[in-house]
Design a protein around this motif. Structure first.
Motif, PDB file in Angstrom:
ATOM      1  N   SER A  56       0.837  -1.195   0.000  1.00 24.23           N
ATOM      2  CA  SER A  56       0.000   0.000   0.000  1.00 24.23           C
ATOM      3  C   SER A  56       0.875   1.250   0.000  1.00 24.23           C
ATOM      4  CB  SER A  56      -0.885  -0.016   1.252  1.00 24.23           C
ATOM      5  OG  SER A  56      -1.360   1.268   1.566  1.00 24.23           O
ATOM      6  N   ASN A  57       0.326   2.350  -0.516  1.00 22.51           N
ATOM      7  CA  ASN A  57       1.110   3.590  -0.467  1.00 22.51           C
ATOM      8  C   ASN A  57       1.177   4.164   0.948  1.00 22.51           C
ATOM      9  OD1 ASN A  57      -1.455   4.841  -0.256  1.00 22.51           O
ATOM     10  ND2 ASN A  57      -0.969   6.419  -1.747  1.00 22.51           N
ATOM     11  N   SER A  62       3.688   4.088  -4.770  1.00 17.64           N
ATOM     12  CA  SER A  62       3.246   3.201  -5.857  1.00 17.64           C
ATOM     13  C   SER A  62       4.075   3.461  -7.103  1.00 17.64           C
ATOM     14  CB  SER A  62       1.768   3.423  -6.151  1.00 17.64           C
ATOM     15  OG  SER A  62       0.989   3.109  -5.014  1.00 17.64           O
ATOM     16  N   GLN A  71      -4.236   8.293  -7.220  1.00 17.23           N
ATOM     17  CA  GLN A  71      -3.933   8.785  -5.879  1.00 17.23           C
ATOM     18  C   GLN A  71      -3.921  10.316  -5.840  1.00 17.23           C
ATOM     19  OE1 GLN A  71      -0.217   6.829  -5.148  1.00 17.23           O
ATOM     20  NE2 GLN A  71      -1.177   4.800  -5.040  1.00 17.23           N
ATOM     21  N   SER A  75      -6.460  12.525  -3.635  1.00 21.62           N
ATOM     22  CA  SER A  75      -5.844  13.429  -2.663  1.00 21.62           C
ATOM     23  C   SER A  75      -6.326  14.868  -2.798  1.00 21.62           C
ATOM     24  CB  SER A  75      -4.326  13.383  -2.819  1.00 21.62           C
ATOM     25  OG  SER A  75      -3.691  14.096  -1.803  1.00 21.62           O
ATOM     26  N   GLN A 101      -6.171   1.071  -4.324  1.00 20.62           N
ATOM     27  CA  GLN A 101      -5.058   1.701  -5.027  1.00 20.62           C
ATOM     28  C   GLN A 101      -4.522   2.931  -4.301  1.00 20.62           C
ATOM     29  OE1 GLN A 101      -3.365   0.640  -7.536  1.00 20.62           O
ATOM     30  NE2 GLN A 101      -4.628  -0.580  -8.882  1.00 20.62           N
ATOM     31  N   ALA A 102      -5.221   3.386  -3.292  1.00 17.94           N
ATOM     32  CA  ALA A 102      -4.781   4.541  -2.502  1.00 17.94           C
ATOM     33  C   ALA A 102      -4.995   4.194  -1.040  1.00 17.94           C
ATOM     34  CB  ALA A 102      -5.560   5.785  -2.885  1.00 17.94           C
ATOM     35  N   TYR A 103      -4.316   4.899  -0.177  1.00 15.08           N
ATOM     36  CA  TYR A 103      -4.568   4.731   1.253  1.00 15.08           C
ATOM     37  C   TYR A 103      -4.485   6.093   1.942  1.00 15.08           C
ATOM     38  CZ  TYR A 103      -4.605   3.204   6.062  1.00 15.08           C
ATOM     39  OH  TYR A 103      -4.943   3.054   7.376  1.00 15.08           O
ATOM     40  N   ASP A 105      -4.321   8.875   0.808  1.00 17.63           N
ATOM     41  CA  ASP A 105      -5.081   9.900   0.087  1.00 17.63           C
ATOM     42  C   ASP A 105      -6.537   9.987   0.560  1.00 17.63           C
ATOM     43  OD1 ASP A 105      -2.765  10.051  -1.999  1.00 17.63           O
ATOM     44  OD2 ASP A 105      -3.360   7.953  -1.886  1.00 17.63           O
TER      45      ASP A 105
END
Length: 199
Positions: A56-57, A62, A71, A75, A101-103, A105
């Motif tokens: 995960s970012n 990524s 992302q 964001s 695909q984002a965290y 954010d």
């Protein structure tokens, strides 16, 4: 403080999806408010691959340019309205992948849901709320659920969402009020955290 920026995200990417209709409806309703900036975001425009990063970012940047572009888009917002169908008692794979695909954010921002299906997408929303909690989001209490006869009429019989507003407008207004309150609260807190870190 600037007005919170809210994304209305169309959570299905199927060619024959119904989601664009309720997404446009809630977008138009949210745009009538003078305390929010609203943008319509379509997952189809991002052509996200299935999550295939090393982590995960939250843990490392990524590598896939499409993931990074997504992302950056996520964001840029202070809150979200997710429009989703219910697929087999859950959300579409494309929407789950977009969450994954984002965290960072998504963190510390509110999210509301507009859902549709035979039971108004209620089971999909319950699943999505648990995902949102794991992403450190603030799921608001009220949501919009288009189900039963209203769903059949608008998805299959050609009626417009405006023709079923009596059934869904009160919950939509509640959801927008709650989302707005939390958007201002979390935006203020995030900005204060950034200011404190810079001292």
């Amino acid at each position: 403080m600037s007005k919170p920026k809210i994304a209305v995200i169309i959570g299905s990417t199927r060619d024959t999806r119904f989601g664009a209709k309720p997404a446009q409806w809630i977008f138009d309703l949210a745009k009538q408010r003078d305390d929010l900036d609203v943008e319509l975001v379509d997952l189809k425009d991002f052509d996200l691959p299935l999550f295939n990063e090393a982590a995960s970012n939250a843990w490392m940047p990524s590598q896939d340019p499409k993931a990074v572009a997504w992302q950056q888009k996520v964001s840029s917002f202070d809150g979200y309205i997710i429009v989703t169908p219910e697929y087999n008692r859950s959300i579409p794979g494309a929407l789950k992948n977009a969450f994954d695909q984002a965290y960072v954010d998504w963190n510390k921002k509110p999210v509301g849901f507009v859902a549709y299906g035979t039971v108004g997408g209620a089971r999909a929303v319950e699943h999505a709320r648990t995902i949102a909690v794991e992403l450190q989001m603030v799921p608001v209490r009220s949501g919009v659920h288009i189900g039963g006869g209203e769903f059949v009429a608008t998805a299959f019989q050609g009626k417009e969402i405006s023709e079923i507003e009596a059934a869904i407008l009160p919950s939509a207004k509640d959801m927008l009020d709650q989302l707005t309150w939390w958007a201002y609260a979390t935006k203020t807190a995030r900005e204060e955290s950034v200011a404190e870190a810079a001292e």
